[in-house]
Design a protein around this motif. Structure first.
Motif, short mmCIF file in Angstrom:
data_model
loop_
_atom_site.label_atom_id
_atom_site.label_comp_id
_atom_site.label_asym_id
_atom_site.label_seq_id
_atom_site.Cartn_x
_atom_site.Cartn_y
_atom_site.Cartn_z
N LEU A 154 96.87 96.34 -86.32
CA LEU A 154 98.00 96.27 -87.26
C LEU A 154 98.99 95.18 -86.83
CD1 LEU A 154 98.76 100.06 -87.86
CD2 LEU A 154 97.84 98.44 -89.52
N ALA A 155 99.19 95.05 -85.55
CA ALA A 155 100.12 94.03 -85.03
C ALA A 155 99.54 92.61 -85.17
CB ALA A 155 100.45 94.32 -83.58
N LYS A 156 98.22 92.48 -85.25
CA LYS A 156 97.58 91.16 -85.32
C LYS A 156 97.50 90.60 -86.73
CE LYS A 156 94.57 91.66 -81.32
NZ LYS A 156 93.18 91.72 -80.86
N ILE A 157 97.45 91.46 -87.75
CA ILE A 157 97.27 90.99 -89.13
C ILE A 157 98.59 90.45 -89.65
CG2 ILE A 157 96.66 91.68 -91.47
CD1 ILE A 157 94.71 93.70 -90.28
N ASP A 158 98.60 89.16 -89.98
CA ASP A 158 99.82 88.48 -90.39
C ASP A 158 100.41 89.03 -91.69
OD1 ASP A 158 99.83 86.78 -88.21
OD2 ASP A 158 98.64 85.25 -89.23
N ASN A 169 92.81 94.18 -101.77
CA ASN A 169 91.41 93.92 -101.40
C ASN A 169 91.32 92.96 -100.21
OD1 ASN A 169 90.33 95.59 -103.43
ND2 ASN A 169 90.54 93.94 -104.92
N LYS A 170 92.22 91.99 -100.17
CA LYS A 170 92.23 91.06 -99.04
C LYS A 170 92.62 91.79 -97.75
CE LYS A 170 94.05 86.58 -97.64
NZ LYS A 170 94.97 85.49 -97.96
N LEU A 171 93.58 92.71 -97.85
CA LEU A 171 93.97 93.50 -96.68
C LEU A 171 92.81 94.34 -96.17
CD1 LEU A 171 96.33 94.31 -94.79
CD2 LEU A 171 96.74 96.22 -96.35
N ILE A 172 92.09 94.97 -97.08
CA ILE A 172 90.94 95.79 -96.70
C ILE A 172 89.87 94.92 -96.04
CG2 ILE A 172 89.03 97.16 -97.65
CD1 ILE A 172 91.14 98.29 -99.66
N LYS A 173 89.67 93.72 -96.54
CA LYS A 173 88.70 92.80 -95.92
C LYS A 173 89.15 92.40 -94.51
CE LYS A 173 86.74 90.91 -100.11
NZ LYS A 173 86.57 89.74 -100.97
N GLN A 174 90.47 92.21 -94.33
CA GLN A 174 90.97 91.87 -93.00
C GLN A 174 90.70 93.00 -92.02
OE1 GLN A 174 95.08 90.89 -93.74
NE2 GLN A 174 94.61 88.77 -94.24
N PHE A 175 90.86 94.25 -92.45
CA PHE A 175 90.54 95.38 -91.59
C PHE A 175 89.05 95.39 -91.25
CE2 PHE A 175 94.55 97.46 -93.06
CZ PHE A 175 95.11 97.64 -91.81
N SER A 176 88.21 95.07 -92.23
CA SER A 176 86.76 95.11 -91.97
C SER A 176 86.35 94.05 -90.96
CB SER A 176 85.98 94.95 -93.28
OG SER A 176 86.11 93.65 -93.79
N TYR A 190 87.87 93.40 -88.31
CA TYR A 190 88.12 94.04 -87.02
C TYR A 190 87.32 95.33 -86.83
CZ TYR A 190 91.96 90.77 -86.41
OH TYR A 190 92.72 89.63 -86.27
N GLY A 191 86.40 95.62 -87.77
CA GLY A 191 85.51 96.77 -87.61
C GLY A 191 86.03 98.07 -88.18
N PHE A 192 87.08 98.02 -88.99
CA PHE A 192 87.61 99.23 -89.61
C PHE A 192 87.25 99.24 -91.09
CE2 PHE A 192 90.39 98.90 -85.93
CZ PHE A 192 90.36 100.20 -85.46
N LYS A 193 86.41 100.19 -91.47
CA LYS A 193 86.02 100.33 -92.86
C LYS A 193 86.98 101.31 -93.53
CE LYS A 193 82.25 101.61 -95.90
NZ LYS A 193 80.91 102.20 -96.00
N ILE A 194 87.50 100.92 -94.67
CA ILE A 194 88.45 101.76 -95.40
C ILE A 194 87.81 102.20 -96.71
CG2 ILE A 194 90.70 101.83 -96.53
CD1 ILE A 194 91.63 99.75 -94.48
N VAL A 195 87.80 103.51 -96.95
CA VAL A 195 87.26 104.07 -98.19
C VAL A 195 88.33 104.91 -98.88
CG1 VAL A 195 84.86 104.05 -97.41
CG2 VAL A 195 86.26 106.06 -97.00
N ASN A 196 88.23 104.97 -100.18
CA ASN A 196 89.18 105.76 -100.96
C ASN A 196 88.47 107.00 -101.47
OD1 ASN A 196 91.33 106.66 -102.46
ND2 ASN A 196 91.25 105.03 -103.97
N ASN A 197 88.97 108.17 -101.09
CA ASN A 197 88.42 109.40 -101.63
C ASN A 197 89.55 110.26 -102.17
OD1 ASN A 197 89.54 110.80 -99.47
ND2 ASN A 197 87.61 110.97 -98.35
N TRP A 222 93.32 107.01 -98.76
CA TRP A 222 92.60 105.91 -98.12
C TRP A 222 92.29 106.33 -96.68
CZ3 TRP A 222 91.17 101.58 -100.78
CH2 TRP A 222 91.77 101.39 -102.02
N ILE A 223 91.01 106.41 -96.37
CA ILE A 223 90.54 106.89 -95.08
C ILE A 223 89.95 105.73 -94.27
CG2 ILE A 223 89.03 108.54 -93.90
CD1 ILE A 223 90.98 109.96 -95.70
N ILE A 224 90.30 105.68 -93.00
CA ILE A 224 89.73 104.68 -92.09
C ILE A 224 88.54 105.33 -91.40
CG2 ILE A 224 90.16 103.21 -90.10
CD1 ILE A 224 93.18 103.52 -90.90
N GLN A 225 87.41 104.69 -91.49
CA GLN A 225 86.21 105.25 -90.86
C GLN A 225 85.87 104.50 -89.60
OE1 GLN A 225 83.28 105.25 -94.02
NE2 GLN A 225 83.88 107.31 -94.57
#
Length: 132
Positions: free
Chosen positions: A79-83, A109-116, A118-125, A129-132
């Protein structure tokens, strides 16, 4: 001379056309000027694609499993690294989950891609919004 570009960056698509009249390709200065103008136009298109409206702040609530302290620590470091992230805070936490509120200024969508990245997959259920 007609310089046509068909550009696609992810979902962003743009066509551009530069027309130059009376071109003598033996004239090195003229050719260098044409290349410079084409480069400026392509840079402008790239800037349009990456433009961020910093006046608009969006928020998203993300839920992370609380039973993995290493994952929580790693997530907060990311979270601290993403500009594009302005601020974040923990809204709620309990034994099972930690809910973060993240204030950001980019496309979701760009934010979700930035998380991916770094290896964090985000899904919406149904629960958010859940981080897997």
């Amino acid at each position: 001379m007609n310089f046509f570009s068909k550009i696609k960056f992810e979902e962003y698509k743009k066509n551009s056309n530069l027309i130059f009249y009376e071109v003598d390709i033996k004239n090195k200065d003229l050719v260098a000027n044409i290349i410079k103008k084409a480069k400026v136009q392509l840079n402008d298109i790239w800037k349009d694609f990456n433009e961020i409206n910093t006046s608009i702040k969006l928020s998203i609530n993300l839920i992370l499993n609380s039973r993995d302290p290493d994952k929580i620590s790693n997530f907060e470091n990311i979270l601290a690294k993403i500009d594009d992230i302005d601020t974040f805070l923990i809204k709620k936490f309990d034994l099972n989950k930690t809910e973060y509120e993240i204030i950001y200024n980019t496309d979701p969508n760009k934010l979700i891609k930035q998380f991916s990245i770094y290896g964090f997959k985000i899904v919406n259920n149904e629960s958010g919004w859940i981080i897997q």
